[in-house]
Structures are given as structure tokens and as C-alpha cells.
Design a protein around this motif. Structure first.
Motif, PDB file in Angstrom:
ATOM      1  N   THR A  31       0.848  -1.189   0.000  1.00  0.00           N
ATOM      2  CA  THR A  31       0.000   0.000   0.000  1.00  0.00           C
ATOM      3  C   THR A  31       0.884   1.239   0.000  1.00  0.00           C
ATOM      4  OG1 THR A  31      -1.929   1.021   1.041  1.00  0.00           O
ATOM      5  CG2 THR A  31      -0.227   0.232   2.531  1.00  0.00           C
ATOM      6  N   ARG A  39      -8.378   7.817  -0.383  1.00  0.00           N
ATOM      7  CA  ARG A  39      -9.627   7.041  -0.260  1.00  0.00           C
ATOM      8  C   ARG A  39     -10.264   7.107   1.123  1.00  0.00           C
ATOM      9  NH1 ARG A  39      -7.348   4.496  -4.416  1.00  0.00           N
ATOM     10  NH2 ARG A  39      -8.605   3.441  -5.994  1.00  0.00           N
ATOM     11  N   ARG A 155      -4.389  -5.728   3.277  1.00  0.00           N
ATOM     12  CA  ARG A 155      -4.340  -4.281   3.018  1.00  0.00           C
ATOM     13  C   ARG A 155      -5.725  -3.658   2.870  1.00  0.00           C
ATOM     14  NH1 ARG A 155      -2.422  -3.471  -3.301  1.00  0.00           N
ATOM     15  NH2 ARG A 155      -4.187  -4.555  -4.231  1.00  0.00           N
ATOM     16  N   PHE A 161      -8.104   1.070  10.536  1.00  0.00           N
ATOM     17  CA  PHE A 161      -8.506   1.095  11.948  1.00  0.00           C
ATOM     18  C   PHE A 161      -7.406   1.560  12.902  1.00  0.00           C
ATOM     19  CE2 PHE A 161     -11.139  -1.971   9.664  1.00  0.00           C
ATOM     20  CZ  PHE A 161     -12.397  -1.479   9.964  1.00  0.00           C
ATOM     21  N   MET A 216     -15.109  -6.708   5.615  1.00  0.00           N
ATOM     22  CA  MET A 216     -16.261  -5.878   5.231  1.00  0.00           C
ATOM     23  C   MET A 216     -16.427  -5.820   3.727  1.00  0.00           C
ATOM     24  SD  MET A 216     -15.023  -2.022   5.630  1.00  0.00           S
ATOM     25  CE  MET A 216     -13.561  -1.509   4.793  1.00  0.00           C
ATOM     26  N   LYS A 219     -17.953  -1.255  -0.275  1.00  0.00           N
ATOM     27  CA  LYS A 219     -18.870  -0.432  -1.091  1.00  0.00           C
ATOM     28  C   LYS A 219     -20.276  -0.402  -0.481  1.00  0.00           C
ATOM     29  CE  LYS A 219     -16.513  -0.444  -5.546  1.00  0.00           C
ATOM     30  NZ  LYS A 219     -15.221  -1.036  -5.139  1.00  0.00           N
ATOM     31  N   HIS A 253     -19.566   9.665  13.283  1.00  0.00           N
ATOM     32  CA  HIS A 253     -18.619   8.566  13.504  1.00  0.00           C
ATOM     33  C   HIS A 253     -17.503   8.682  12.472  1.00  0.00           C
ATOM     34  CE1 HIS A 253     -16.688   4.760  13.678  1.00  0.00           C
ATOM     35  NE2 HIS A 253     -17.222   4.324  12.555  1.00  0.00           N
ATOM     36  N   ASN A 283     -10.181   4.786  12.085  1.00  0.00           N
ATOM     37  CA  ASN A 283     -11.520   4.411  12.550  1.00  0.00           C
ATOM     38  C   ASN A 283     -11.354   3.645  13.869  1.00  0.00           C
ATOM     39  OD1 ASN A 283     -14.008   3.259  13.039  1.00  0.00           O
ATOM     40  ND2 ASN A 283     -14.309   2.503  10.957  1.00  0.00           N
TER      41      ASN A 283
HETATM   42  N1  ACO Z   1      -3.571  -0.008  -0.675  1.00  0.00           N
HETATM   43  C1  ACO Z   1      -3.504  -0.115  -2.012  1.00  0.00           C
HETATM   44  N2  ACO Z   1      -4.464  -0.713  -2.744  1.00  0.00           N
HETATM   45  C2  ACO Z   1      -5.512  -1.236  -2.085  1.00  0.00           C
HETATM   46  C3  ACO Z   1      -5.621  -1.157  -0.688  1.00  0.00           C
HETATM   47  C4  ACO Z   1      -4.608  -0.520   0.016  1.00  0.00           C
HETATM   48  N3  ACO Z   1      -4.616  -0.398   1.359  1.00  0.00           N
HETATM   49  N4  ACO Z   1      -6.783  -1.745  -0.312  1.00  0.00           N
HETATM   50  C5  ACO Z   1      -7.391  -2.174  -1.444  1.00  0.00           C
HETATM   51  N5  ACO Z   1      -6.617  -1.870  -2.515  1.00  0.00           N
HETATM   52  C6  ACO Z   1      -6.865  -2.133  -3.917  1.00  0.00           C
HETATM   53  C7  ACO Z   1      -7.827  -3.277  -4.120  1.00  0.00           C
HETATM   54  O1  ACO Z   1      -7.165  -4.517  -4.045  1.00  0.00           O
HETATM   55  C8  ACO Z   1      -8.348  -2.997  -5.514  1.00  0.00           C
HETATM   56  O2  ACO Z   1      -7.387  -3.417  -6.439  1.00  0.00           O
HETATM   57  P1  ACO Z   1      -7.856  -4.153  -7.814  1.00  0.00           P
HETATM   58  O3  ACO Z   1      -8.669  -3.112  -8.551  1.00  0.00           O
HETATM   59  O4  ACO Z   1      -6.560  -4.478  -8.477  1.00  0.00           O
HETATM   60  O5  ACO Z   1      -8.660  -5.324  -7.380  1.00  0.00           O
HETATM   61  C9  ACO Z   1      -8.358  -1.461  -5.582  1.00  0.00           C
HETATM   62  O6  ACO Z   1      -7.496  -1.013  -4.515  1.00  0.00           O
HETATM   63  C10 ACO Z   1      -9.710  -0.861  -5.408  1.00  0.00           C
HETATM   64  O7  ACO Z   1     -10.316  -1.424  -4.257  1.00  0.00           O
HETATM   65  P2  ACO Z   1     -11.738  -0.996  -3.834  1.00  0.00           P
HETATM   66  O8  ACO Z   1     -12.123  -1.840  -2.679  1.00  0.00           O
HETATM   67  O9  ACO Z   1     -12.648  -0.937  -5.036  1.00  0.00           O
HETATM   68  O10 ACO Z   1     -11.476   0.487  -3.324  1.00  0.00           O
HETATM   69  P3  ACO Z   1     -12.542   1.552  -2.939  1.00  0.00           P
HETATM   70  O11 ACO Z   1     -12.358   2.713  -3.823  1.00  0.00           O
HETATM   71  O12 ACO Z   1     -13.904   0.977  -2.775  1.00  0.00           O
HETATM   72  O13 ACO Z   1     -12.038   1.961  -1.482  1.00  0.00           O
HETATM   73  C11 ACO Z   1     -12.617   1.643   0.812  1.00  0.00           C
HETATM   74  C12 ACO Z   1     -12.009   1.019  -0.419  1.00  0.00           C
HETATM   75  C13 ACO Z   1     -11.780   2.838   1.206  1.00  0.00           C
HETATM   76  C14 ACO Z   1     -12.592   0.634   1.945  1.00  0.00           C
HETATM   77  C15 ACO Z   1     -14.069   2.044   0.449  1.00  0.00           C
HETATM   78  O14 ACO Z   1     -14.791   0.952  -0.004  1.00  0.00           O
HETATM   79  C16 ACO Z   1     -14.776   2.687   1.550  1.00  0.00           C
HETATM   80  O15 ACO Z   1     -14.565   3.841   1.847  1.00  0.00           O
HETATM   81  N6  ACO Z   1     -15.668   1.966   2.229  1.00  0.00           N
HETATM   82  C17 ACO Z   1     -16.375   2.456   3.371  1.00  0.00           C
HETATM   83  C18 ACO Z   1     -16.211   1.507   4.426  1.00  0.00           C
HETATM   84  C19 ACO Z   1     -15.373   1.964   5.540  1.00  0.00           C
HETATM   85  O16 ACO Z   1     -14.757   2.990   5.598  1.00  0.00           O
HETATM   86  N7  ACO Z   1     -15.418   1.106   6.514  1.00  0.00           N
HETATM   87  C20 ACO Z   1     -14.787   1.311   7.743  1.00  0.00           C
HETATM   88  C21 ACO Z   1     -15.360   0.422   8.727  1.00  0.00           C
HETATM   89  S1  ACO Z   1     -17.063   0.454   8.744  1.00  0.00           S
HETATM   90  C22 ACO Z   1     -17.663   1.689   9.702  1.00  0.00           C
HETATM   91  O17 ACO Z   1     -16.988   2.174  10.560  1.00  0.00           O
HETATM   92  C23 ACO Z   1     -19.034   2.153   9.482  1.00  0.00           C
END
Ligand code: ACO
Length: 326
Positions: A31, A39, A155, A161, A216, A219, A253, A283
Motif C-alpha cells: 500500500t 480514499r 491491506r 482502523f 467488510m 462499497k 462517527h 476508525n
Molecule cells: N492499498 C492499495 N491498494 C488497495 C488497498 C490498500 N490499502 N486496499 C485495497 N486496494 C486495492 C484493491 O485490491 C483494488 O485493487 P484491484 O482493482 O486491483 O482489485 C483497488 O485497490 C480498489 O479497491 P476498492 O475496494 O474498489 O477500493 P474503494 O475505492 O472501494 O475503497 C474503501 C475502499 C476505502 C474501503 C471504500 O470501499 C470505503 O470507503 N468503504 C467504506 C467503508 C469503511 O470505511 N469502513 C470502515 C469500517 S465500517 C464503519 O466504521 C461504518
């Protein structure tokens, strides 16, 4: 009409000494700072030391809150802890804190599990018990050591967190029954168990006999979180007979900066009124709201008299909101 209000009379927080930056994480998994910060808005998070327990950091936050509230352990009528990362499966962190602090025998203490909505749930319990006259002074704590249930080789999750603790002391006070009163003006809590598999751990006591790791569906969580937190916000504003134009701060939150910004935009709250701590806390689930409250009072953002709108959403799914005049 005169009524009992649950007033926040003190707050405290504690963050473990160790700071883990995005650059540190880039040496552990594939990462980089750019991916994480664009993000999620997260730049660093705190992580407990070896042997540093959930109850240890919770106690530090509580002691700060009690000092700020100018109360002693003998004034506490109840201790409620929101957490999903207890020291032991049983007894509770609340019981451990009661023992470590030496509160008088018989003082009720319990943990409550509603994941990232836990602190809103816990405040709802405290508010109801205070308004019913069952207790006068309550300690409400949100605490997590999520580093214990994060898979540090994944990753997708490990970058999100952090660990930390926040606490408030709430106390019964007399109000006029209007939105000008200081204290909790409204709370709402909700859950939808059909969303069970979208956010949680991949194990547990009865399923794998381990705590499991956080997993989780990012999306789905994102989409649901924005809608749920906005709806809960409208509900509590409506209950109190105010609008977003009346609030001084939106303190959601702290899961992810994009969720926070989307909720702010949906509610039409200007950016400068949105409290953000996710950048340096990550988080911290149930701890995120009380941590942000205490930090924002300590740094002078939230002042006496300010009206603060506090929505949350977490695993379950659970969600909710509260409106507090400090
Ligand atoms: N570093 C680099 N690349 C990564 C990482 C990372 N840490 N994590 C994932 N990737 C890659 C994935 O493998 C994927 O690669 P691929 O296209 O080759 O398969 C690419 O990045 C895109 O992954 P997505 O999961 O589509 O990324 P997205 O833009 O959806 O962002 C995130 C992920 C930030 C988790 C997003 O879905 C989000 O904001 N979700 C909200 C959930 C959240 O924040 N939850 C926290 C806990 S829940 C709560 O407290 C309510």
C-alpha cells in the motif's frame, strides 16, 4: 415544561503512545500513503503497546473525564462501556474498570455491543436511565483496541482502523424542555440484521472459538452509512424541533473522510462545521465519537452552549443519532 436533561459535565480521552503512519503501513503490506489518504482521509492511527489492555486505556479516558467533571469515583451511579474488543470474553470491561477504579460495591457496570454505533447506543441507555430517575451520574465510555482483531496482512482492512478511548460523564440536570436546554436533546437507535454479513469479524466464540479478523464489503458499507447517518440526523433534529441551520457542529462517527463529507453534503452542513479526527485517529469504532468530543472540547472547538449533531453507523448494521447541547 420543566424536565430532566442528561448534561455532559466532563469528557476525557486517551490515545496509545505508538503512532502508526501510512508510510509505516507501506512497509508491512502493499500500500502507500497516497492510496490510503485519498480514499480514507487517514494519515496515522494509534496502536496499543504489547500488554496494554482495552480496560487500561478506557480507565485513562475515564479518569480525565472525571477530573474535568470534578467528580469522584463515589459519585458514579453506573458505568456503561461500548466496545467490541473487550479484555476477556467475560466479565465486561465495565466491571474491570469498576474494580480498577474502586467504585463502591453495587454500582452497576456493563458493556454494550453495537460496533461503531456503540457510543450512541450507550448514551441512549444513560439518557433514558437518567430521565427515568434511576441514576443521577453516569460514566459512558467508548473504547477499542481494534489492532487486536485486524489482519495485519490484509491491506483492504488493516489501513482503516486504530485504537483509542473516549469517555463522558453525564449527569441529571433541570431543563426547560426546549431546544435551548443544555444536555441530550434527542437520541435515536436502529438496526437491520439482514446486513449482518456486510461488516464484522470472520470468527467468534461460537463459530470459530477465536475472535476472528475484521472483514467488510466496503462499497455496501459506504452506501448504507451515508443514507443511514443522514436519516438518523434528520430524525433527531426533527425530534428536537431544530434544523441543520441551528447546529454548531456535525460530529459523525469517524470511519472514512468520504463518508463524513458525503453525510455533511447531504445534510447541507458547511465543511467548516464538520469535525474530523479520522485523519489522525483512523476508525476507532465505538471510541471514535467520544474521542472526537473530548478532543474538540480540549482544543476549544466545542464550547459550552454549542449544539452538536452526532450520527453513527456500524456492524449489524446498526446506526443512530443524537443531538446534544454542550
Ligand atoms: N492499498 C492499495 N491498494 C488497495 C488497498 C490498500 N490499502 N486496499 C485495497 N486496494 C486495492 C484493491 O485490491 C483494488 O485493487 P484491484 O482493482 O486491483 O482489485 C483497488 O485497490 C480498489 O479497491 P476498492 O475496494 O474498489 O477500493 P474503494 O475505492 O472501494 O475503497 C474503501 C475502499 C476505502 C474501503 C471504500 O470501499 C470505503 O470507503 N468503504 C467504506 C467503508 C469503511 O470505511 N469502513 C470502515 C469500517 S465500517 C464503519 O466504521 C461504518
Amino acid at each position: 415544561m420543566k424536565c430532566i436533561r442528561t448534561k455532559v459535565i466532563g469528557s476525557g480521552h486517551y490515545l496509545p503512545a505508538k503512532v502508526l503512519t501510512n508510510d509505516d503501513l507501506s512497509k508491512m503490506v502493499d500500500t502507500n500513503d497516497e492510496w490510503i489518504s485519498t480514499r480514507t482521509g487517514i494519515r496515522s492511527r494509534h496502536i496499543v503497546a504489547e500488554g496494554e489492555l482495552t480496560s487500561d486505556i478506557a480507565l485513562k479516558a475515564l479518569e480525565m473525564a472525571m477530573k474535568n467533571a470534578n467528580i469522584s469515583k463515589d459519585d458514579l451511579d453506573i458505568i456503561i462501556v461500548a466496545t467490541l474488543t473487550p479484555d476477556n470474553t467475560t466479565p465486561t470491561v465495565a466491571a474491570r474498570i469498576a474494580g480498577k477504579l474502586g467504585v463502591k460495591s453495587g454500582t452497576p457496570a456493563f458493556d454494550l455491543g453495537a460496533a461503531c454505533s456503540g457510543f450512541v447506543y450507550a448514551m441512549t441507555m444513560a439518557d433514558n436511565m437518567i430521565r427515568l430517575g434511576q441514576v443521577k451520574t453516569a460514566a459512558v465510555i467508548g473504547v477499542e483496541t481494534l489492532s487486536n482483531i485486524v489482519n495485519w496482512e490484509d491491506r483492504n482492512t488493516c489501513v482503516l482502523f486504530g485504537d483509542g478511548a473516549g469517555a463522558v460523564i453525564v449527569q441529571a440536570s433541570e431543563g426547560e424542555g426546549t431546544s435551548k436546554d443544555q444536555g441530550v436533546l434527542a437520541t435515536r437507535i436502529y438496526a437491520d440484521g439482514t446486513q449482518y454479513d456486510n461488516l464484522g469479524t470472520d470468527g467468534g466464540i461460537a463459530t470459530t472459538r477465536t475472535a476472528g479478523y475484521v472483514h467488510m464489503n466496503g462499497k455496501e458499507v459506504f452506501k448504507f452509512a451515508v443514507g443511514a447517518m443522514s436519516e438518523a440526523s434528520h430524525a433527531v433534529l426533527n425530534d428536537a424541533g431544530v434544523t441543520t441551520a441551528d447546529i454548531d457542529w456535525l460530529l459523525p462517527h469517524q470511519a472514512n473522510i468520504r463518508i463524513i463529507s458525503s453525510v455533511g453534503q447531504k445534510l447541507e452542513v458547511p465543511e467548516e462545521k464538520v469535525i474530523v479526527t479520522v485523519d489522525h485517529h483512523g476508525n476507532t469504532s465505538a471510541a471514535s465519537i467520544p474521542l472526537a468530543i473530548s478532543e474538540s472540547i480540549a482544543n476549544g472547538k466545542i464550547k459550552s452552549g454549542d449544539l452538536v449533531l452526532i450520527p453513527a453507523m456500524g456492524a449489524g448494521f446498526t446506526w443512530g443519532g443524537m443531538l446534544i447541547r454542550f
